[in-house]
Scaffold this motif. Structure first.
Motif, PDB file in Angstrom:
ATOM      1  N   LYS A   8     -54.272  -3.268  47.701  1.00 17.22           N
ATOM      2  CA  LYS A   8     -55.186  -3.130  46.572  1.00 17.22           C
ATOM      3  C   LYS A   8     -56.536  -2.631  47.075  1.00 17.22           C
ATOM      4  O   LYS A   8     -56.908  -2.826  48.237  1.00 17.22           O
ATOM      5  N   VAL A  80     -63.008   5.656  45.081  1.00 13.87           N
ATOM      6  CA  VAL A  80     -61.754   6.320  44.720  1.00 13.87           C
ATOM      7  C   VAL A  80     -61.478   7.509  45.628  1.00 13.87           C
ATOM      8  O   VAL A  80     -60.339   7.730  46.057  1.00 13.87           O
ATOM      9  N   GLY A  84     -58.419   6.486  47.252  1.00 16.34           N
ATOM     10  CA  GLY A  84     -57.435   7.046  46.337  1.00 16.34           C
ATOM     11  C   GLY A  84     -57.273   6.330  45.015  1.00 16.34           C
ATOM     12  O   GLY A  84     -56.604   6.833  44.097  1.00 16.34           O
ATOM     13  N   LYS A  85     -57.884   5.168  44.876  1.00 12.57           N
ATOM     14  CA  LYS A  85     -57.754   4.387  43.647  1.00 12.57           C
ATOM     15  C   LYS A  85     -58.754   3.237  43.669  1.00 12.57           C
ATOM     16  O   LYS A  85     -59.465   3.034  44.662  1.00 12.57           O
ATOM     17  N   ASN A  87     -58.574  -0.930  42.131  1.00  5.80           N
ATOM     18  CA  ASN A  87     -57.851  -1.965  41.390  1.00  5.80           C
ATOM     19  C   ASN A  87     -58.722  -3.147  41.013  1.00  5.80           C
ATOM     20  O   ASN A  87     -58.424  -3.864  40.049  1.00  5.80           O
ATOM     21  N   TYR A 130     -60.076   4.505  36.003  1.00  2.00           N
ATOM     22  CA  TYR A 130     -59.225   4.537  37.194  1.00  2.00           C
ATOM     23  C   TYR A 130     -58.247   3.371  37.197  1.00  2.00           C
ATOM     24  O   TYR A 130     -57.102   3.513  37.662  1.00  2.00           O
ATOM     25  N   LYS A 133     -55.297   4.186  35.092  1.00  7.52           N
ATOM     26  CA  LYS A 133     -54.336   5.048  35.786  1.00  7.52           C
ATOM     27  C   LYS A 133     -53.386   4.226  36.646  1.00  7.52           C
ATOM     28  O   LYS A 133     -52.237   4.626  36.876  1.00  7.52           O
ATOM     29  N   GLU A 134     -53.875   3.065  37.128  1.00  7.55           N
ATOM     30  CA  GLU A 134     -53.057   2.184  37.958  1.00  7.55           C
ATOM     31  C   GLU A 134     -52.285   1.166  37.116  1.00  7.55           C
ATOM     32  O   GLU A 134     -51.631   0.273  37.639  1.00  7.55           O
TER      33      GLU A 134
END
Length: 260
Positions: A8, A80, A84-85, A87, A130, A133-134
């Motif tokens: 995460k 990000v 890449g992300k 959470n 974001y 998207k997850e």
């Protein structure tokens, strides 16, 4: 218990010291990738170095002033871009500012609300897309026990923190459909740089344990809390272990609050 934090990505504001720093360290130990942001670059890089020395893993330090919306946006986007992300978001940035009503001028009101309320609003606003998207995420807003029962000479902090609690509840209802959980922790008396200075200035003759018990004599648990105790609760709330917990406020105050 497996907290489900491995892999995460978390962003923690005010992450260079205190509760924010210890929360970052705890999340890294649980397998999360972590970005920390704060205004002071030296403190940030010192914190990042300390975490790497203890865990062998790097965190991403981001210089940002969360009173500025653009800095909030940049902190989320840098996180990000690097990982890449995103959470997890922990809105921790804030300071204590407790004064009588007639001693708080307009600029202090604006600054406190920008730091503690709008900082959380702006960081959340840019993180939520974001998280969608997850297909889910977790946000924890740090508030204070006094937010539930504001006392005399507690301004502007008690008002900013009370607003943060309302923000938490409203966000949890709006974002539940996206599997984004939003909770708040209401912090009481926790060991900090400010409290340690008070200890050294006022009672250097006492050990920390003695000072903690003296100051905390009216707290049911009889002492000042420590940052790890706060970080443990935050870590639980952003983890899969708390997957059905949202829209709630958890006191971390040794039982000192007069309300649930």
């Amino acid at each position: 218990m497996n907290l489900g934090l491995n892999g995460k990505v978390a962003l923690i504001t005010g992450g260079s010291k205190g509760i924010g720093f210890v929360t970052a360290l705890t999340l890294v130990k649980e397998g999360a990738d972590v970005a920390i942001c704060a205004r002071n670059a030296d403190h940030l890089h010192k914190a990042a170095t300390s975490i790497k020395e203890e865990t062998g893993r790097e965190v991403l330090p981001i210089v940002a002033d969360v009173t500025k919306e653009e800095d909030c946006k940049n902190a989320v986007e840098e996180t990000v871009q690097h990982f890449g992300k995103i959470n997890i978001l922990v809105n921790n940035a804030g300071t204590s500012s407790a004064n009588p009503f007639d001693q708080v001028d307009t600029e202090l009101w604006k600054y406190d609300l920008d730091l503690k309320l709008f900082g959380a609003i702006h960081c959340s606003r840019y993180a939520v897309p974001y998280m969608r998207k997850e297909r889910g995420g977790a946000i924890v807003n740090l508030t204070a026990s006094m937010a539930k029962t504001p006392g005399a000479s507690s301004l502007p902090t008690s008002v900013s923190r009370s607003a943060g609690m309302a923000l938490t509840k409203a966000m949890s209802k709006d974002l539940g459909k996206d599997n984004i959980r939003v909770n708040t922790v209401c912090i009481g008396l926790i060991r900090s740089d400010q409290i340690e200075k008070m200890w050294q200035n006022n009672r250097p003759d006492l050990t920390w344990e003695e000072y903690s018990k003296e100051v905390g004599k009216n707290i049911p648990l009889g002492r000042i809390g420590n940052t790890q105790e706060a970080a443990n609760v935050i870590t639980f709330l952003v983890s899969e272990a708390a997957s059905y917990v949202t829209g709630t406020a958890v006191n971390i105050d040794g039982g000192s609050a007069s309300v649930l």
